[in-house]
Design a protein around this motif. Sequence first.
Motif, mmCIF file in Angstrom:
data_model
loop_
_atom_site.group_PDB
_atom_site.id
_atom_site.type_symbol
_atom_site.label_atom_id
_atom_site.label_comp_id
_atom_site.label_asym_id
_atom_site.label_seq_id
_atom_site.Cartn_x
_atom_site.Cartn_y
_atom_site.Cartn_z
ATOM 1 N N UNK A 39 -1.463 26.772 -0.719
ATOM 2 C CA UNK A 39 -0.702 25.603 -1.153
ATOM 3 C C UNK A 39 -0.523 25.631 -2.664
ATOM 4 N N UNK A 40 -1.593 25.848 -3.381
ATOM 5 C CA UNK A 40 -1.473 26.042 -4.817
ATOM 6 C C UNK A 40 -1.645 24.783 -5.635
ATOM 7 N N UNK A 41 -0.801 24.640 -6.655
ATOM 8 C CA UNK A 41 -1.015 23.696 -7.750
ATOM 9 C C UNK A 41 -1.195 22.264 -7.281
ATOM 10 N N UNK A 42 -1.907 21.492 -8.115
ATOM 11 C CA UNK A 42 -2.033 20.070 -7.866
ATOM 12 C C UNK A 42 -0.670 19.418 -8.061
ATOM 13 N N UNK A 43 -0.336 18.471 -7.209
ATOM 14 C CA UNK A 43 0.959 17.811 -7.311
ATOM 15 C C UNK A 43 1.357 17.235 -5.971
ATOM 16 N N UNK A 44 2.634 16.842 -5.819
ATOM 17 C CA UNK A 44 3.078 16.182 -4.586
ATOM 18 C C UNK A 44 2.837 17.019 -3.335
ATOM 19 N N UNK A 45 3.155 18.319 -3.385
ATOM 20 C CA UNK A 45 3.011 19.146 -2.192
ATOM 21 C C UNK A 45 1.558 19.184 -1.725
ATOM 22 N N UNK A 46 0.666 19.445 -2.644
ATOM 23 C CA UNK A 46 -0.749 19.533 -2.276
ATOM 24 C C UNK A 46 -1.273 18.185 -1.792
ATOM 25 N N UNK A 47 -0.921 17.104 -2.492
ATOM 26 C CA UNK A 47 -1.374 15.774 -2.083
ATOM 27 C C UNK A 47 -0.879 15.428 -0.684
ATOM 28 N N UNK A 48 0.372 15.768 -0.398
ATOM 29 C CA UNK A 48 0.956 15.450 0.907
ATOM 30 C C UNK A 48 0.284 16.228 2.027
ATOM 31 N N UNK A 49 0.105 17.532 1.836
ATOM 32 C CA UNK A 49 -0.505 18.351 2.881
ATOM 33 C C UNK A 49 -1.976 17.991 3.085
ATOM 34 N N UNK A 89 0.843 -1.190 0.000
ATOM 35 C CA UNK A 89 0.000 0.000 0.000
ATOM 36 C C UNK A 89 0.877 1.238 0.000
ATOM 37 N N UNK A 90 0.750 2.110 -1.025
ATOM 38 C CA UNK A 90 1.645 3.265 -1.101
ATOM 39 C C UNK A 90 1.355 4.344 -0.090
ATOM 40 N N UNK A 91 0.219 4.258 0.599
ATOM 41 C CA UNK A 91 -0.113 5.290 1.565
ATOM 42 C C UNK A 91 0.593 5.028 2.882
ATOM 43 N N UNK A 92 1.380 5.987 3.404
ATOM 44 C CA UNK A 92 2.075 5.771 4.680
ATOM 45 C C UNK A 92 1.123 5.391 5.797
ATOM 46 N N UNK A 93 1.638 4.630 6.749
ATOM 47 C CA UNK A 93 0.847 4.152 7.871
ATOM 48 C C UNK A 93 0.299 5.308 8.680
ATOM 49 N N UNK A 97 8.011 10.711 -4.982
ATOM 50 C CA UNK A 97 7.870 9.310 -5.367
ATOM 51 C C UNK A 97 6.635 8.675 -4.750
ATOM 52 N N UNK A 98 6.318 9.059 -3.512
ATOM 53 C CA UNK A 98 5.077 8.594 -2.875
ATOM 54 C C UNK A 98 3.869 9.021 -3.704
ATOM 55 N N UNK A 99 3.890 10.264 -4.184
ATOM 56 C CA UNK A 99 2.776 10.775 -4.980
ATOM 57 C C UNK A 99 2.707 10.047 -6.323
ATOM 58 N N UNK A 100 3.860 9.837 -6.956
ATOM 59 C CA UNK A 100 3.860 9.104 -8.236
ATOM 60 C C UNK A 100 3.275 7.711 -8.057
ATOM 61 N N UNK A 101 3.630 7.068 -6.962
ATOM 62 C CA UNK A 101 3.116 5.723 -6.720
ATOM 63 C C UNK A 101 1.608 5.745 -6.508
ATOM 64 N N UNK A 102 1.116 6.728 -5.763
ATOM 65 C CA UNK A 102 -0.326 6.838 -5.549
ATOM 66 C C UNK A 102 -1.077 7.045 -6.861
ATOM 67 N N UNK A 103 -0.438 7.805 -7.785
ATOM 68 C CA UNK A 103 -1.052 8.095 -9.073
ATOM 69 C C UNK A 103 -0.805 6.995 -10.095
ATOM 70 N N UNK A 104 -0.060 5.959 -9.710
ATOM 71 C CA UNK A 104 0.239 4.875 -10.639
ATOM 72 C C UNK A 104 1.304 5.227 -11.653
#
Length: 402
Positions: free
Chosen positions: A107-117, A3-7, A233-240
């Motif tokens: 936060x702004x644009x869609x991408x790793x930063x926004x997904x993480x926060x 599962x790519x989502x952290x515990x 990389x976590x975000x890339x994995x979540x997005x496939x």
Amino acid sequence: MADPTPDPATATPDGGTTTTDEPAVPETDLPSDAFDAVLDAIGDLAPDERIRFEGFAVGRDPDAEGAYVLEPAGDDLRTGLSERDLHAALAERAPRVTDWYAFERVVGEFGPRRAFLRWIEDADGATVATRYAALSEGIERAWGQLRITATVTDRGERRYEVRHVDDAGVPVDDLETHDDPLDAREIVKLDGKGRYRPLKTAPSLRRGWAFPELGPRDAYELVETVYPATVANWHREREGDLDVNHWRETMERQSGIYGVIETWDRGEGHEHVNWVAEACCDDSQCLKRREWEYDEETDLDVDGGDGVFPCREPCSVVVSAARKWTRLESEQPRTYEFELTPSEKEQLEAVVDAVADGRIDEIREADTKEGANRYRARFLRAKLFDEEGNLGGVPTDPDDGE
């Protein structure tokens, strides 16, 4: 694939499960910059388009110049609103407006930063009411050895405290505090014993510091400074979209002094790579979860670990170690004869295990029952080594001339 989502076990919310009993939302003001951002966004819309918040939408009134419309869920359409009326309506819905403003504008644009926060507060699974109630108490998340606590001000602004997970209960006044995320470049250089950390994702991050009040962008920059590229990389994995470079293709790119590694595919080939992965990529050595294998068709026999960060290719530490082991493995094996008591054989095994697992410092000097005890090791050296420090074994197949 794991599962790519952290515990989220350390998270305060219950995983984002929505119930019909919504918690009371802490009182939230509508800051002028949030309202101005709404007006600017409306100005960029066509007359029939809307800005959509949780449960309602706003836009321009096509039938009244300079007026606005509000479409609350379950209520009648409100039209012809003046700017003052719109402000009053949005002030009644301030948490949802400030939530939109926090992610759309701060936060702004869609991408790793926004997904993480958004992941930190489960913004894609929990309602604003649930999240704001939890944020008022503090939502805690673990990211490697980082403990991230997210809170919200009465203006809907996000604030993040970041510290080492093992300092969770330490008063912030007892820690070395920072406000510039780039200060972390010094923190990550050395471990708690002052030794250089060549691998930033090794579980050896030193304690004793805190970043007590960061904004969203600074919090993200701090995480990326401590653990470079892990969020991406976590975000890339979540997005496939995680692109994995396996061992074989990575080694084929090596040149110069590292090109020798390509010769390590004799015999079973990937057996040697199993040894490398077991030595370097275990959870005790790296917080990443190895996703690369021997090649596209051939998996390694060693488990990739349970780390929260996906590892997409052999890192420089692995490549450097593999180069050294390639040269060592190129030596012709010889057979040696030693005389050891059964206890001494077990002791040598204990010494190797303790060194490999990094447990030497945990073994007390007084505990002579432990095989890797320092005094027992010194006794064995005194007994078996000569004055030049050589183990006194006898080669059973000596080279000519020896």
